[in-house]
Design a protein around this motif. Structure first.
Motif, mmCIF file in Angstrom:
data_model
loop_
_atom_site.group_PDB
_atom_site.id
_atom_site.type_symbol
_atom_site.label_atom_id
_atom_site.label_comp_id
_atom_site.label_asym_id
_atom_site.label_seq_id
_atom_site.Cartn_x
_atom_site.Cartn_y
_atom_site.Cartn_z
ATOM 1 N N GLY A 1 1.010 -1.177 -0.036
ATOM 2 C CA GLY A 1 -0.040 -0.101 0.082
ATOM 3 C C GLY A 1 0.721 1.296 -0.136
ATOM 4 N N ILE A 2 0.568 2.358 -0.873
ATOM 5 C CA ILE A 2 1.163 3.435 -0.783
ATOM 6 C C ILE A 2 -0.228 4.425 -0.403
ATOM 7 C CG2 ILE A 2 2.598 5.213 -2.067
ATOM 8 C CD1 ILE A 2 3.131 2.702 -3.965
ATOM 9 N N PRO A 3 -0.353 4.561 0.588
ATOM 10 C CA PRO A 3 -1.597 5.706 1.018
ATOM 11 C C PRO A 3 -1.302 7.177 0.713
ATOM 12 C CG PRO A 3 -0.424 4.949 2.793
ATOM 13 C CD PRO A 3 -0.236 3.919 1.820
ATOM 14 N N GLU A 4 -0.132 7.516 0.486
ATOM 15 C CA GLU A 4 0.308 8.717 0.307
ATOM 16 C C GLU A 4 -0.115 8.976 -1.158
ATOM 17 O OE1 GLU A 4 1.160 11.575 1.756
ATOM 18 O OE2 GLU A 4 1.327 10.605 3.560
ATOM 19 N N TYR A 5 -0.264 8.088 -1.951
ATOM 20 C CA TYR A 5 -0.650 8.164 -3.499
ATOM 21 C C TYR A 5 -1.004 6.776 -3.794
ATOM 22 C CZ TYR A 5 -0.450 10.703 -7.843
ATOM 23 O OH TYR A 5 -1.082 11.284 -9.046
ATOM 24 N N PRO A 6 -2.067 6.643 -3.562
ATOM 25 C CA PRO A 6 -2.530 5.084 -4.054
ATOM 26 C C PRO A 6 -2.522 4.550 -5.535
ATOM 27 C CG PRO A 6 -4.073 6.111 -2.401
ATOM 28 C CD PRO A 6 -3.293 7.102 -2.739
ATOM 29 N N ARG A 7 -2.520 5.989 -6.352
ATOM 30 C CA ARG A 7 -2.634 5.495 -7.754
ATOM 31 C C ARG A 7 -1.183 4.763 -8.025
ATOM 32 N NH1 ARG A 7 -2.195 10.220 -12.170
ATOM 33 N NH2 ARG A 7 -2.716 8.863 -14.057
ATOM 34 N N LEU A 8 -0.234 5.126 -7.335
ATOM 35 C CA LEU A 8 1.177 4.188 -7.720
ATOM 36 C C LEU A 8 1.044 2.816 -7.367
ATOM 37 C CD1 LEU A 8 3.551 7.179 -6.433
ATOM 38 C CD2 LEU A 8 3.320 6.550 -8.668
ATOM 39 N N GLU A 9 0.313 2.361 -6.677
ATOM 40 C CA GLU A 9 -0.019 0.992 -6.238
ATOM 41 C C GLU A 9 0.442 0.152 -7.413
ATOM 42 O OE1 GLU A 9 -2.848 0.451 -3.465
ATOM 43 O OE2 GLU A 9 -1.894 2.067 -2.095
ATOM 44 N N LYS A 10 -0.362 0.581 -8.562
ATOM 45 C CA LYS A 10 -0.579 -0.257 -9.728
ATOM 46 C C LYS A 10 0.663 -0.234 -10.621
ATOM 47 C CE LYS A 10 -5.471 -0.044 -9.903
ATOM 48 N NZ LYS A 10 -6.637 0.463 -11.072
ATOM 49 N N LEU A 11 1.507 0.846 -10.402
ATOM 50 C CA LEU A 11 2.679 1.055 -11.114
ATOM 51 C C LEU A 11 3.998 0.595 -10.383
ATOM 52 C CD1 LEU A 11 3.960 2.733 -13.602
ATOM 53 C CD2 LEU A 11 4.468 4.534 -11.746
ATOM 54 N N ILE A 12 3.917 0.558 -9.247
ATOM 55 C CA ILE A 12 5.166 -0.009 -8.408
ATOM 56 C C ILE A 12 4.868 -1.305 -7.502
ATOM 57 C CG2 ILE A 12 6.733 0.814 -6.624
ATOM 58 C CD1 ILE A 12 6.016 3.541 -7.099
ATOM 59 N N PRO A 13 5.763 -2.357 -7.767
ATOM 60 C CA PRO A 13 5.511 -3.630 -7.238
ATOM 61 C C PRO A 13 5.492 -3.519 -5.860
ATOM 62 C CG PRO A 13 7.330 -3.895 -8.901
ATOM 63 C CD PRO A 13 7.160 -2.274 -8.621
ATOM 64 N N ALA A 14 4.743 -4.527 -5.031
ATOM 65 C CA ALA A 14 4.722 -4.471 -3.742
ATOM 66 C C ALA A 14 5.730 -4.406 -2.546
ATOM 67 C CB ALA A 14 3.669 -5.349 -3.092
ATOM 68 N N LYS A 15 6.900 -4.704 -3.412
ATOM 69 C CA LYS A 15 8.105 -4.792 -2.627
ATOM 70 C C LYS A 15 8.780 -3.406 -2.181
ATOM 71 C CE LYS A 15 13.046 -6.016 -3.190
ATOM 72 N NZ LYS A 15 13.268 -6.687 -1.867
ATOM 73 N N PHE A 16 8.355 -2.619 -3.123
ATOM 74 C CA PHE A 16 8.455 -1.021 -3.055
ATOM 75 C C PHE A 16 7.807 -0.077 -2.364
ATOM 76 C CE2 PHE A 16 11.008 -3.089 -6.464
ATOM 77 C CZ PHE A 16 12.345 -2.904 -6.250
ATOM 78 N N HIS A 17 6.527 -0.494 -1.904
ATOM 79 C CA HIS A 17 5.303 0.238 -1.571
ATOM 80 C C HIS A 17 5.710 1.067 -0.191
ATOM 81 C CE1 HIS A 17 1.898 -1.985 -3.731
ATOM 82 N NE2 HIS A 17 2.615 -1.430 -4.424
ATOM 83 N N GLU A 18 6.219 0.373 0.860
ATOM 84 C CA GLU A 18 6.406 1.002 1.961
ATOM 85 C C GLU A 18 7.606 1.950 1.730
ATOM 86 O OE1 GLU A 18 7.174 0.170 6.812
ATOM 87 O OE2 GLU A 18 7.612 -1.387 5.180
ATOM 88 N N ILE A 19 8.690 1.916 1.152
ATOM 89 C CA ILE A 19 9.749 2.805 1.102
ATOM 90 C C ILE A 19 9.266 3.948 0.272
ATOM 91 C CG2 ILE A 19 10.985 1.667 -0.939
ATOM 92 C CD1 ILE A 19 13.509 2.529 0.258
ATOM 93 N N THR A 20 8.469 3.701 -0.776
ATOM 94 C CA THR A 20 8.030 4.761 -1.504
ATOM 95 C C THR A 20 7.260 5.566 -0.812
ATOM 96 O OG1 THR A 20 8.017 3.229 -3.620
ATOM 97 C CG2 THR A 20 6.598 5.170 -3.604
ATOM 98 N N ASN A 21 6.198 5.032 0.111
ATOM 99 C CA ASN A 21 5.338 5.707 0.795
ATOM 100 C C ASN A 21 6.190 6.667 1.895
ATOM 101 O OD1 ASN A 21 2.470 6.294 1.393
ATOM 102 N ND2 ASN A 21 3.115 5.830 3.378
ATOM 103 N N ASN A 22 7.033 6.325 2.296
ATOM 104 C CA ASN A 22 7.983 6.902 3.245
ATOM 105 C C ASN A 22 8.822 8.209 2.451
ATOM 106 O OD1 ASN A 22 7.493 5.267 5.421
ATOM 107 N ND2 ASN A 22 9.456 4.111 4.953
ATOM 108 N N PHE A 23 9.157 8.002 1.207
ATOM 109 C CA PHE A 23 9.807 9.078 0.299
ATOM 110 C C PHE A 23 8.537 10.047 0.116
ATOM 111 C CE2 PHE A 23 10.321 11.052 -3.708
ATOM 112 C CZ PHE A 23 11.779 11.185 -3.623
ATOM 113 N N LEU A 24 7.492 9.822 -0.058
ATOM 114 C CA LEU A 24 6.449 10.723 -0.300
ATOM 115 C C LEU A 24 6.105 11.459 1.029
ATOM 116 C CD1 LEU A 24 4.064 8.573 -2.820
ATOM 117 C CD2 LEU A 24 5.641 10.641 -3.461
#
Length: 451
Positions: free
Chosen positions: A302-325
């Motif tokens: 899950g990327i709650p900061e920008y859920p639209r990205l969840e379809k673009l980015i594999p689950a492995k990178f969700h948490e670190i991506t959300n932290n970045f945002l």
């Protein structure tokens, strides 16, 4: 006159190839040694025996000669760029840093070329002591480079195990692999068995051809006899035919076999198993029982900061991506740039661009590249590596896309075929029907690898 002396004379001299051959001929004319010179490569016929008999000496020597020329070119570039910096001929700091980067790149390129030279020389039947000297030159470059420019780190480690040289330099290679978060389970197995630990652990094999080694390792920890049979069976079944290219020696498998002390005697004549090198030296002790020791890694989807990205980015990178945002919203801009090492612009160029969407978009793409989701490269020869990035999606059907940055590099990722996006944070996304189309964007100038 020894073969090693003549080969070193050929490889290390920086003059024109034909002048060099003439020098060697002059040397030979004063001795009783008979030599055969083929495209400038000197060989003592009575001491050479091809280790892979599926190819001719001439075709291997042709490839070897090309790599030697490229290595010499790299050394020449390093000398020129170093003198350029030392003489302070650079126009500004950007020009200076560019030359320093090219020096680094050339050292890394030498590692890649030396791996090929070792491969070709092993195929030709060159003495292992001479190959060891080539490896020592390769190791010297490890101290002088800070990143990987196209060489397979695992091959460097495996050869270190087989030659029992340079193990102390493995930590430098590990830091490079960890920084770019590069996946290769074979690499992790060897790192663990040498008593080192990575900060980043792999999920998949870089090359699917090595997946069978996990089963060999699991068996070896319980029953070495069965593991030996598995190893031999796989090589005889899958790596013993004419469809595989010559000179494709699986150093990794031989290194793991050596560390477990498996019985590989039936593979003496296999054209892909480097049996002779696997038994070159046996003085070091390893910890093969630690090969499969990996920390459990869990993903928070899950990327709650920008859920639209969840379809673009594999689950492995969700948490670190959300932290970045999230950090982008909460941290001071300077703190944010420092935390994520966003140094693609000079500091004064950041001024006034903190809220610019495209500036953030470029930083976001570079961030996704840093964490290992996007494949960044600047040379079309590296395209073969991009296939690896499909693996983050498991069995899903995916397609390649290209993030268009105003940069000398390509930024390629795989996304599910159902995903339809034209841009992300101001960065245009282009579908790539055929990866070979990429050459329409740029030509590789080859400043450090002049063919």
């Amino acid at each position: 006159m020894t073969e090693t002396f003549m080969i070193e004379l050929f490889e290390k001299h920086r003059q024109d190839c034909m002048d060099l051959v003439q020098k060697v001929l002059d040397e030979v004319s004063q001795s009783d040694t008979h030599c055969d010179i083929s495209i400038g490569l000197i060989e003592l016929e009575e001491t050479r025996k091809m280790r892979d008999k599926r190819c001719t000496k001439e075709e291997v020597e042709k490839e070897l000669f090309s790599e030697i020329k490229r290595v010499n070119k790299c050394f020449k570039n390093i000398e020129e760029f170093t003198k350029y910096v030392e003489d302070k001929r650079y126009k500004d700091e950007y020009d200076k840093n560019d030359k320093l980067s090219l020096i680094d790149t050339n050292h890394s390129s030498i590692i890649r070329r030396k791996l090929d030279i070792i491969r070709y020389k092993y195929t030709l039947g060159v003495e292992l002591s001479e190959l060891r000297e080539e490896y020592l030159v390769l190791l010297d470059q490890v101290d002088k480079t800070s990143y990987n420019f196209g060489f397979r780190d695992c091959s460097v480690l495996a050869l270190g195990i087989l030659f029992e040289e340079g193990i102390e330099k493995f930590e430098k290679l590990i830091s490079i692999m960890d920084r770019v978060k590069k996946h290769d389970l074979m690499y992790d197995y060897i790192v663990n068995a040498c008593g080192f630990k990575r900060k980043f652990y792999s999920d998949v094999f870089w090359d699917d051809d090595f997946e069978f080694m996990k089963e060999v390792i699991e068996l070896a920890q319980k029953d070495k006899e069965q593991a030996s049979k598995k190893l031999v069976y796989h090589f005889k079944t899958n790596w013993n035919d004419s469809t595989r290219p010559y000179g494709n020696w699986l150093w990794d498998c031989a290194a793991i076999s050596k560390m477990f002390k498996l019985d590989d005697s039936e593979l003496k004549d296999n054209p892909h198993y480097p049996y002779e090198l696997a038994h070159y030296k046996n003085e070091m002790e390893f910890m093969p029982e630690k090969m499969l020791d990996f920390p459990k890694e869990t993903y928070k989807k899950g990327i709650p900061e920008y859920p639209r990205l969840e379809k673009l980015i594999p689950a492995k990178f969700h948490e670190i991506t959300n932290n970045f945002l999230n950090d982008y919203k909460k941290l001071d801009y300077d703190e944010f740039c420092e935390k994520y090492e966003l140094d693609w612009l000079e500091p004064d160029e950041y001024v006034g661009q903190e809220e610019d969407l495209e500036t953030f978009g470029v930083n976001f793409i570079l961030f996704l590249s840093d964490i290992g989701y996007i494949f960044q490269f600047d040379k079309l020869d590296d395209l073969e590596e991009v296939e690896f990035y499909k693996k983050f999606w498991g069995r899903k059907k995916v397609r390649p896309i290209h993030f268009q940055l105003n940069s000398d590099c390509y930024y390629i990722a795989y996304v599910p075929k159902s995903v339809k996006l034209k841009s992300i944070f101001g960065v245009k996304i282009e579908e790539v029907k055929d990866l070979k189309e990429l050459d329409q964007y740029q030509e590789y100038l080859g400043q450090f690898d002049n063919e």
